[in-house]
Structure formats: structure tokens, C-alpha cells
Design an enzyme around this catalytic site. Structure first.
Site, PDB file in Angstrom:
ATOM      1  CD  GLU A  41      37.995  41.002  38.415  1.00 12.31           C
ATOM      2  OE1 GLU A  41      38.932  41.830  38.398  1.00 12.31           O
ATOM      3  OE2 GLU A  41      37.869  40.111  37.556  1.00 12.31           O
ATOM      4  NE  ARG A  45      37.201  33.403  36.475  1.00 11.41           N
ATOM      5  CZ  ARG A  45      38.480  33.692  36.535  1.00 11.41           C
ATOM      6  NH1 ARG A  45      39.351  32.771  36.892  1.00 11.41           N
ATOM      7  NH2 ARG A  45      38.894  34.896  36.263  1.00 11.41           N
ATOM      8  CE  LYS A 129      40.565  40.605  33.631  1.00  9.43           C
ATOM      9  NZ  LYS A 129      40.195  39.957  34.889  1.00  9.43           N
TER      10      LYS A 129
HETATM   11  C1  3PG Z   1      41.557  36.995  36.239  1.00  3.92           C
HETATM   12  O1  3PG Z   1      40.448  36.594  35.937  1.00  3.92           O
HETATM   13  O2  3PG Z   1      41.806  38.191  36.318  1.00  3.92           O
HETATM   14  C2  3PG Z   1      42.646  36.014  36.425  1.00  3.92           C
HETATM   15  O3  3PG Z   1      42.197  34.727  36.488  1.00  3.92           O
HETATM   16  C3  3PG Z   1      43.521  36.296  37.583  1.00  3.92           C
HETATM   17  O4  3PG Z   1      44.729  35.767  37.215  1.00  3.92           O
HETATM   18  P1  3PG Z   1      45.737  35.045  38.222  1.00  3.92           P
HETATM   19  O5  3PG Z   1      44.952  33.921  38.825  1.00  3.92           O
HETATM   20  O6  3PG Z   1      46.867  34.617  37.358  1.00  3.92           O
HETATM   21  O7  3PG Z   1      46.127  36.076  39.257  1.00  3.92           O
END
Ligand code: 3PG
Length: 210
Positions: A41, A45, A129
Site C-alpha cells: 500500500e 503522503r 480498514k
Molecule cells: C497506515 O497508514 O496504515 C499506518 O500509518 C501504518 O501504521 P504503522 O506505521 O503503525 O504500521
């Protein structure tokens, strides 16, 4: 949608990637492939997201490359034009969800409340999600949220890592878990793609019996 979800369910883990430089996209993709996790994914950003998706889709046609942190239709269109095979949103967006449903684009909308989940259910989407999972109570909250919506399944992300990924995946409400623990920004920035490959391998091994 169904085919995508079957693939995601088999893969079990979806690496959440933040790429600052397009030139990191291919070595990152290669590290994930070599580690046994041909899925990513790629989050909107950074400025590099769209071109990174394009590069990965062209170089690795078998890889399941999707776009994350999609917050408007413009980004969604861009991601699809670049080859993204699915869309993930951090929260629920009516316009992005509507656009995806109208155009047959697989989408996993972000939720963390019953109200948002009701919206997802009204679009007949089978998976949401759950984000940010750790901060909103993890599996316990997912189970409570799922009670009125027995058909729904979830992809928790946010605070998922080696310590808790098995706990999530052992529950049949969970289709897959998302996380960045094998693709940390500092590893990407430092070009430590061997380490990313090894962490990916470890993640795959950790959940292979589930
Ligand atoms: C996301 O956008 O799904 C999260 O930023 C992922 O979270 P993590 O960095 O805590 O794994």
C-alpha cells in the site's frame, strides 16, 4: 473486488509504504518480492507516491500495488492511472468511496466508529480498514464493532507489528493486517533493502501457519 480480497487474504500482511524518492520504489518492490510479500500500500503522503506506484506496477506486474492515504477523488484517479489495483483511505470519504464503487475500483475505506462502518455497509463493501488500530483498542474494539455487522471483515493498521500480528490474524474477522514495521522510513532512506527483505521474510514466516 472479490479477487483482490482473496489475494489480500492469502498474503495476510499488507506493507504500508511511505516513499520519499521515486528511485527507492524499485529496490523496495524487489525487497518485498524477494521477502515473499508481493504487495504494497503506497501512501499518498509524499509527492513521490504516484510515480512510485507507476514504477512498481511496470516493473512488477504480478505485484499487488495499491494506493493508501487517498483522501480525494483526484488522488484516486491519479493512483488508478498509475496502475494502482486498489485504494485505501485512512478515514471514510463519501466522494472517494462513491467514485470507486461507480467505477468498479476495489476500495478499503478507513473506519474506527460504528457510524463510519454503517456508511461502508451501505455501499455493500465487505472489508474496512480499521485505523489507527492500536490507539482505538485493537482486536477487542474490532470484535465489538463487528457485532452488529456480521458480514464485515477488517484490515487493522496502525501499531501492528511482530508482537501482535498473529493475534489479529488468528481472528476470522481479520482479512489481513497492514503495517510499516518491515518497511520503516529510516531503512528506506538508508537504502537498507536487504534488511527490508529480511524483515519481510520474517513477517511472512511469523504468520505462515495461520
Ligand atoms: C497506515 O497508514 O496504515 C499506518 O500509518 C501504518 O501504521 P504503522 O506505521 O503503525 O504500521
Amino acid at each position: 473486488m472479490e479477487e483482490l480480497l482473496n489475494r489480500i487474504e492469502k498474503l495476510k500482511i499488507v506493507p504500508v509504504v511511505v516513499l520519499e524518492r521515486v528511485e527507492d520504489a524499485l529496490p523496495l518492490g524487489q525487497a518485498l518480492m524477494d521477502g515473499g510479500l508481493p504487495v504494497a500500500e503506497v501512501t499518498f503522503r509524499t509527492e513521490a507516491a504516484a510515480d512510485s506506484i507507476k514504477a512498481m506496477c511496470e516493473a512488477f506486474p504480478d505485484m499487488l500495488v495499491g494506493a493508501g492515504t487517498v483522501i480525494n477523488v483526484e488522488q484516486c484517479k491519479k493512483a488508478i492511472a498509475c496502475g494502482a489495483k486498489f485504494i485505501v483511505t485512512p478515514g471514510f470519504s463519501e466522494e472517494v468511496t462513491q467514485y470507486c464503487c461507480d467505477n468498479g475500483i476495489p476500495i478499503l475505506p478507513g473506519v474506527c466508529t460504528p457510524t463510519e462502518l454503517m456508511r461502508v455497509v451501505n455501499y455493500n463493501l465487505p472489508v474496512a480498514k480499521f485505523f489507527p488500530a492500536a490507539q482505538y483498542g485493537g482486536l477487542k474494539t474490532i470484535k465489538a464493532l463487528a457485532a452488529p455487522f456480521p458480514q464485515m471483515r477488517f484490515m487493522p493498521t496502525g501499531g501492528v507489528g511482530e508482537a501482535n500480528v498473529r493475534e489479529y490474524l488468528a481472528d476470522d474477522k481479520i482479512i489481513a493486517a497492514g503495517g510499516s514495521w518491515m518497511v520503516k522510513g529510516d531503512l528506506i532512506r538508508a537504502g537498507k533493502f536487504d534488511e527490508i527483505r529480511d524483515l519481510t521474510k520474517r513477517a511472512v514466516e511469523l504468520v505462515q501457519d495461520l
